[in-house]
Enzyme design. Structure first.
Site, short mmCIF file in Angstrom:
data_model
loop_
_atom_site.label_atom_id
_atom_site.label_comp_id
_atom_site.label_asym_id
_atom_site.label_seq_id
_atom_site.Cartn_x
_atom_site.Cartn_y
_atom_site.Cartn_z
N CYS A 104 0.83 -1.21 0.00
CA CYS A 104 0.00 0.00 0.00
C CYS A 104 0.87 1.27 0.00
O CYS A 104 1.53 1.53 -0.99
CB CYS A 104 -0.98 -0.07 1.17
SG CYS A 104 -2.43 0.94 0.88
N HIS A 122 -3.38 -5.09 1.68
CA HIS A 122 -2.73 -5.37 2.98
C HIS A 122 -2.73 -6.87 3.32
O HIS A 122 -3.58 -7.30 4.11
CB HIS A 122 -3.47 -4.62 4.09
CG HIS A 122 -3.22 -3.16 4.11
ND1 HIS A 122 -2.29 -2.57 4.94
CD2 HIS A 122 -3.77 -2.15 3.40
CE1 HIS A 122 -2.28 -1.27 4.76
NE2 HIS A 122 -3.17 -0.98 3.82
N GLU A 171 -1.08 -8.39 5.38
CA GLU A 171 -0.79 -8.63 6.81
C GLU A 171 -2.06 -8.59 7.66
O GLU A 171 -2.02 -8.90 8.84
CB GLU A 171 0.24 -7.61 7.31
CG GLU A 171 -0.28 -6.21 7.60
CD GLU A 171 -0.54 -5.38 6.34
OE1 GLU A 171 -0.47 -5.92 5.21
OE2 GLU A 171 -0.84 -4.18 6.49
N1 GLN Z 1 -3.63 6.39 0.91
C1 GLN Z 1 -2.36 6.13 1.52
C2 GLN Z 1 -1.26 6.90 0.83
O1 GLN Z 1 -1.47 7.49 -0.18
C3 GLN Z 1 -2.03 4.65 1.50
C4 GLN Z 1 -3.05 3.89 2.32
C5 GLN Z 1 -2.52 2.63 2.95
O2 GLN Z 1 -1.31 2.41 3.05
N2 GLN Z 1 -3.41 1.83 3.44
O3 GLN Z 1 -0.16 6.91 1.31
#
Ligand code: GLN
Length: 190
Positions: A78, A174, A176
């Site tokens: 992410c 994610h 995890e």
């Molecule tokens: N929206 C976040 C970003 O742009 C990422 C979201 C996440 O890691 N769950 O950094």
């Protein structure tokens, strides 16, 4: 083997718990000395602008790039994926520091805001036939991959959400947060 989990901000505990469940030693990385003690690194989800700034403040940006150049496997989930990307589409905040290691273009918040977070079952051929239950939290997507990058998973509409380039792994979701350790195992096998 010790796997480092970047622990500046975000979902690092969950990665550690997952790895420990696999019997792997982990270390929370906040300082260059700690980075020097690990053989692999996970960059967790969280807020990519915040993690980027903290990478600079804690003197980790250059050392992580150096270790990547030496072949250390790195996995970004992410926000971590955004930090790994060579390019960030639009949503890049002015002056936002990033590692820029992987030949992908990441688009921040590609699915909308926090309320648009969702879960879905993904086909990931590299993990076998059983779909992977993926949790997307204000997730990015991969707009474009370079020639050396292998796409590992896409949504039904074609958006790329997981990819691998040599020792670099990127997931927009994610792994995890679910009990399924297959992505962690894939990373440990890089
Ligand atoms: N929206 C976040 C970003 O742009 C990422 C979201 C996440 O890691 N769950 O950094």
């Amino acid at each position: 083997m010790t796997v480092g989990v970047l622990a500046l901000q975000g979902a690092f505990i969950e990665h550690e718990t997952m790895l420990q469940g696999l019997g792997v030693a982990t270390l929370q990385v906040r300082l260059p000395e700690q980075l020097a003690q690990v053989e692999r690194l996970i960059i967790p989800g969280g807020e990519s602008t915040t993690i980027g700034k903290l990478l600079v403040r804690f003197d980790l940006l250059g050392p992580i790039q150096q270790r990547a150049a030496e072949g250390m496997p790195i996995w970004g989930t992410c926000a971590g994926m955004i930090l790994l990307a060579k390019e960030i589409a639009e949503g890049r905040v002015e002056g936002q520091p990033a590692l820029g290691l992987m030949d992908i273009t990441a688009r921040r918040n590609a699915f909308g805001r926090q309320v648009d977070s969702f879960e879905t079952n993904l086909q990931v051929p590299a993990l076998g036939e059983v779909p992977f239950h993926a949790v997307f939290i204000r997730a990015p997507q991969i707009d474009k991959v370079g020639e050396a990058v292998e796409t590992l998973a896409s949504l039904d509409d074609g958006r790329i959400v997981a990819a691998r380039q040599a020792k670099l792994l990127a997931t927009a979701f994610h792994p995890e947060l679910t009990g399924d350790a297959r992505f962690h195992e894939l990373f440990l096998g890089l």
